[in-house]
Design an enzyme around this catalytic site. Structure first.
Site, PDB file in Angstrom:
ATOM      1  N   LYS A   1      12.063  -4.176  77.277  1.00  0.00           N
ATOM      2  CA  LYS A   1      13.156  -3.548  78.023  1.00  0.00           C
ATOM      3  C   LYS A   1      14.446  -3.553  77.200  1.00  0.00           C
ATOM      4  O   LYS A   1      14.646  -4.445  76.365  1.00  0.00           O
ATOM      5  CB  LYS A   1      13.356  -4.242  79.379  1.00  0.00           C
TER       6      LYS A   1
ATOM      7  N   LYS B   1      20.864  -6.660  76.642  1.00  0.00           N
ATOM      8  CA  LYS B   1      22.193  -6.899  76.050  1.00  0.00           C
ATOM      9  C   LYS B   1      22.086  -7.815  74.843  1.00  0.00           C
ATOM     10  O   LYS B   1      22.932  -7.792  73.972  1.00  0.00           O
ATOM     11  CB  LYS B   1      23.114  -7.598  77.067  1.00  0.00           C
TER      12      LYS B   1
ATOM     13  N   LYS C   1      12.177 -16.970  78.222  1.00  0.00           N
ATOM     14  CA  LYS C   1      13.324 -17.591  77.549  1.00  0.00           C
ATOM     15  C   LYS C   1      13.044 -19.001  77.056  1.00  0.00           C
ATOM     16  O   LYS C   1      13.772 -19.503  76.191  1.00  0.00           O
ATOM     17  CB  LYS C   1      14.549 -17.581  78.478  1.00  0.00           C
TER      18      LYS C   1
HETATM   19  P1  TYM Z   1      21.664  -8.405  84.202  1.00  0.00           P
HETATM   20  O1  TYM Z   1      23.104  -8.647  83.899  1.00  0.00           O
HETATM   21  O2  TYM Z   1      20.651  -8.791  83.206  1.00  0.00           O
HETATM   22  O3  TYM Z   1      21.437  -6.876  84.519  1.00  0.00           O
HETATM   23  C1  TYM Z   1      22.234  -6.204  85.459  1.00  0.00           C
HETATM   24  C2  TYM Z   1      21.384  -5.184  86.197  1.00  0.00           C
HETATM   25  O4  TYM Z   1      20.818  -4.258  85.281  1.00  0.00           O
HETATM   26  C3  TYM Z   1      19.409  -4.178  85.496  1.00  0.00           C
HETATM   27  N1  TYM Z   1      18.775  -3.946  84.184  1.00  0.00           N
HETATM   28  C4  TYM Z   1      18.011  -2.893  83.884  1.00  0.00           C
HETATM   29  N2  TYM Z   1      17.618  -1.820  84.600  1.00  0.00           N
HETATM   30  C5  TYM Z   1      16.841  -0.899  83.980  1.00  0.00           C
HETATM   31  N3  TYM Z   1      16.438  -1.012  82.684  1.00  0.00           N
HETATM   32  C6  TYM Z   1      16.796  -2.081  81.932  1.00  0.00           C
HETATM   33  N4  TYM Z   1      16.421  -2.178  80.657  1.00  0.00           N
HETATM   34  C7  TYM Z   1      17.620  -3.079  82.528  1.00  0.00           C
HETATM   35  N5  TYM Z   1      18.159  -4.242  82.072  1.00  0.00           N
HETATM   36  C8  TYM Z   1      18.856  -4.756  83.101  1.00  0.00           C
HETATM   37  C9  TYM Z   1      19.020  -5.507  86.082  1.00  0.00           C
HETATM   38  O5  TYM Z   1      17.818  -5.414  86.803  1.00  0.00           O
HETATM   39  C10 TYM Z   1      20.205  -5.806  86.971  1.00  0.00           C
HETATM   40  O6  TYM Z   1      20.073  -5.152  88.203  1.00  0.00           O
HETATM   41  N6  TYM Z   1      19.904 -11.761  87.394  1.00  0.00           N
HETATM   42  C11 TYM Z   1      20.736 -10.595  87.320  1.00  0.00           C
HETATM   43  C12 TYM Z   1      22.167 -10.842  87.750  1.00  0.00           C
HETATM   44  C13 TYM Z   1      22.322 -11.397  89.133  1.00  0.00           C
HETATM   45  C14 TYM Z   1      22.075 -10.718  90.349  1.00  0.00           C
HETATM   46  C15 TYM Z   1      22.408 -11.645  91.371  1.00  0.00           C
HETATM   47  C16 TYM Z   1      21.620  -9.442  90.671  1.00  0.00           C
HETATM   48  C17 TYM Z   1      22.757 -12.645  89.442  1.00  0.00           C
HETATM   49  N7  TYM Z   1      22.815 -12.793  90.785  1.00  0.00           N
HETATM   50  C18 TYM Z   1      22.284 -11.316  92.712  1.00  0.00           C
HETATM   51  C19 TYM Z   1      21.497  -9.122  92.012  1.00  0.00           C
HETATM   52  C20 TYM Z   1      21.825 -10.048  93.021  1.00  0.00           C
HETATM   53  C21 TYM Z   1      20.745 -10.153  85.885  1.00  0.00           C
HETATM   54  O7  TYM Z   1      20.345 -10.821  85.008  1.00  0.00           O
HETATM   55  O8  TYM Z   1      21.334  -9.008  85.655  1.00  0.00           O
END
Ligand code: TYM
Length: 326
Positions: A192, A195, A111
């Protein structure tokens, strides 16, 4: 019962990657775990957000949580900024982290690539994530593969603090699925599904209309060989589609290869459109019922209260162990 914590950023509509990598696990785990699921709005503001849109996205994600099957009678569902402990613990952990380890986080490197200076929030993002997890004495964190490094950092921080201040934190484990943990972008299967990608056909959002789903899948990048075979290295596009098909239908990849022997990508994609539309239709219908309901607000308010009770206990322990406060 073991405790589970996970979160999703309210930065746009949840897509098939989020669902297959993470949310599917959330639903499964609530049967025999104490689950806490958060909408991490403070992570969302590490990049600029339009306040009105952010508010809407918070409710969108909350409604989708319930629409995919998270049951507020079994799980706590709440918004991160409604529980002050996340920000508090994040600072304490910041003071136990090093700039070196945060600079090595691949998400930060991606990023901030080619930028002279990057927002500090992006840099400390993984520390806030560690705070989310450690605040609830979490045992298990269900996430997609892209979060592996962040979970490792969280574990490192917990172990480091415990070394200095014994019994402060529970050291959590990540939980990654064998299939679905990394769904790739439909237009570029080397990246990957995300969003934030500009091309809307790179992803399928859980709320996409059937016509949009059809267009995105039919346009999905494959290869010129025309053989339906799982080979991530040489055939990443069709392998990604096979993976999605397999997870949504419950048919193994080997059986799918047999089923489509001698058939072309067109036939395969048409069937995948049908499977995807059928899988997402009930989620969309439930979402429509829930999204503007008072029930949704009540669930989030009640969730924040319950989460805060747990968080306050942890913060008392953290403050005592660190010698903070009166
Ligand atoms: P975020 O919002 O980007 O994504 C939410 C969840 O979706 C999973 N994910 C995917 N899994 C498979 N293929 C993909 N292309 C893909 N894109 C996203 C992510 O691994 C995630 O599980 N940092 C985290 C949010 C967060 C969090 C936490 C998670 C903040 N605090 C504490 C667990 C525990 C995130 O960016 O999620």
């Amino acid at each position: 019962m073991k405790r589970v914590f996970s979160g999703v950023q309210p930065t746009g509509n949840i897509h098939l990657g989020n669902y297959l990598g993470a949310l599917r696990q959330f639903v499964e785990l609530q049967e025999d775990h104490e689950c806490i699921y958060c909408i991490v709005d403070m992570h969302a503001i590490t990049v600029p957000q339009e306040p009105k849109e952010l508010k809407e996205h918070i409710l969108d994600v909350a409604a989708l949580y319930l629409a995919v099957g998270i049951d507020p009678k079994k799980s706590i569902v709440f918004v991160q900024s409604d529980v002050p402990g996340h920000a508090e613990l994040s600072w304490v952990l910041t003071c136990s982290s090093y700039t070196g380890e945060l600079s090595r986080m691949t998400q930060f490197k991606d990023k901030s690539k080619n930028k002279e200076s990057a927002p500090t929030g992006l840099f400390t993002y993984p520390v806030l994530m560690a705070a989310d997890i450690l605040l609830y004495d979490t045992d298990v964190v269900p996430v997609g593969n892209d979060q592996k490094q962040h979970i490792e950092l969280c574990r490192d921080l917990a172990i480091r603090v415990n070394g200095k201040h014994p019994n402060t934190f529970v050291v959590p484990d990540g939980r990654f699925l064998k299939s679905g943990a990394r769904i790739m972008a439909l237009d570029d299967p080397t990246k990957k599904m995300s969003k934030s990608a500009e091309n809307i056909h790179s992803r399928i959002s859980l709320l996409d209309e059937p016509s949009k789903i059809k267009k995105s899948i039919m346009k999905a990048t494959t290869d010129s060989e025309g053989i339906i075979r799982f080979d991530v290295e040489n055939k990443p596009g069709i392998s990604n589609l096979l993976n999605i098909y397999s997870v949504l239908s419950g048919i193994s990849i080997e059986d799918l290869e047999k089923k489509y022997e001698g058939k072309g990508y067109g036939d395969f994609k048409k069937d995948l459109v049908e499977i995807t539309v059928d899988a997402l239709a009930p989620i969309r219908a439930r979402y429509e019922e829930i999204r503007n309901s008072q029930m949704l607000i009540d669930v989030l308010k009640d969730g924040a209260k319950r989460a805060d009770e747990i968080a306050q206990k942890t913060m008392e322990r953290v403050k005592t162990n660190f010698g903070l406060g009166l």
